[in-house]
Design a protein around this motif. Sequence first.
Motif, PDB file in Angstrom:
ATOM      1  N   THR A  13     -21.986  -0.481  26.895  1.00 59.81           N
ATOM      2  CA  THR A  13     -20.929   0.706  26.289  1.00 59.81           C
ATOM      3  C   THR A  13     -19.800  -0.225  25.868  1.00 59.81           C
ATOM      4  O   THR A  13     -19.115   0.294  24.824  1.00 59.81           O
ATOM      5  N   SER A  17     -19.017   0.287  21.557  1.00 58.81           N
ATOM      6  CA  SER A  17     -17.756   0.974  21.221  1.00 58.81           C
ATOM      7  C   SER A  17     -17.347   1.033  19.838  1.00 58.81           C
ATOM      8  O   SER A  17     -17.342  -0.054  19.394  1.00 58.81           O
ATOM      9  N   SER A  19     -14.408   1.928  18.887  1.00 56.69           N
ATOM     10  CA  SER A  19     -13.207   1.683  18.947  1.00 56.69           C
ATOM     11  C   SER A  19     -12.730   0.291  18.698  1.00 56.69           C
ATOM     12  O   SER A  19     -13.223  -0.617  18.895  1.00 56.69           O
ATOM     13  N   GLU A  24      -8.904   2.222  24.380  1.00 57.42           N
ATOM     14  CA  GLU A  24     -10.036   3.256  24.357  1.00 57.42           C
ATOM     15  C   GLU A  24     -11.480   2.494  24.715  1.00 57.42           C
ATOM     16  O   GLU A  24     -12.385   3.581  24.899  1.00 57.42           O
ATOM     17  N   THR A  27     -13.452   3.281  28.769  1.00 64.16           N
ATOM     18  CA  THR A  27     -13.481   4.683  28.720  1.00 64.16           C
ATOM     19  C   THR A  27     -13.300   5.033  30.473  1.00 64.16           C
ATOM     20  O   THR A  27     -13.470   4.066  31.255  1.00 64.16           O
ATOM     21  N   SER A  29     -15.053   6.319  32.599  1.00 68.10           N
ATOM     22  CA  SER A  29     -16.394   6.098  33.419  1.00 68.10           C
ATOM     23  C   SER A  29     -16.574   4.565  33.458  1.00 68.10           C
ATOM     24  O   SER A  29     -17.023   3.953  34.518  1.00 68.10           O
ATOM     25  N   THR A  30     -16.232   3.804  32.332  1.00 64.56           N
ATOM     26  CA  THR A  30     -16.329   2.491  32.282  1.00 64.56           C
ATOM     27  C   THR A  30     -15.295   1.906  33.486  1.00 64.56           C
ATOM     28  O   THR A  30     -15.609   0.840  33.997  1.00 64.56           O
ATOM     29  N   ARG A  31     -14.187   2.260  33.477  1.00 64.68           N
ATOM     30  CA  ARG A  31     -13.076   2.057  34.205  1.00 64.68           C
ATOM     31  C   ARG A  31     -13.585   2.016  35.955  1.00 64.68           C
ATOM     32  O   ARG A  31     -13.468   1.270  36.608  1.00 64.68           O
ATOM     33  N   ASP A 100      -3.293  -0.344  28.885  1.00 60.05           N
ATOM     34  CA  ASP A 100      -3.048   0.915  28.595  1.00 60.05           C
ATOM     35  C   ASP A 100      -1.537   1.143  28.042  1.00 60.05           C
ATOM     36  O   ASP A 100      -1.254   1.604  27.018  1.00 60.05           O
TER      37      ASP A 100
END
Length: 224
Positions: A13, A17, A19, A24, A27, A29-31, A100
Amino acid sequence: MNQQQSLFDVEETIRNSKSQKASEILTPSTRKMLQLLTSQGINKAVTASLLDLAGASREIVQYIVGPIVTQQNGWQQSIPSWVGKAIAVDRLDAALQEIDKGEVGKLASSSEVVALMMPIAFEVPLSSEWTDVYLWASYDALVRHRPFENFKYDKLWDKIGTTPIQYDKIRSDYETLAADIRSRIVKHAVKEGWGKRSSNKNKHPVTATSTESNTKMEQLSLFS
């Protein structure tokens, strides 16, 4: 889904990506998968490699992978295993928040303060000021991680046997210590060569041998 398959999915993933921003690329779900794997004891080198692959700052990568700072006075073996797991979870949570915000934090978590101060508290009496720091850090780590089932955490201050300690009371000493801990962690990781990001994403493989549990404490002495 086994741990290795989960790691493969996270890595793919990140690699695929489109991005350019780590916030970003990582994501929701990845986190969640990273947080789950971390709570299960994934090797911190794997977590650090994945965050590096996603473009996290080198200081954050170094904080993730660095050792636990404690006082090696013979009492460090008394640190409960849940503290080591809590430290890994806290580091990842802090890293994601910092990614973030686009900033690098300066403080280690309360669980890391506990890991440092517990052996010292067993060896010598603490001053009243540092006792308050230790008790507040212990309270904060216990309430957030809740390692014991059927324990009344809302009654924890009563169990400790003191009135609740407010953060403002210990802020200065606590933040000085937490900043020193994080600085030592990062400096040690730098010595180990972490944070030198490759320009080629394909040079960050996550191998099967990297999924071994890493809940055993790797310790760095306070006086190293």
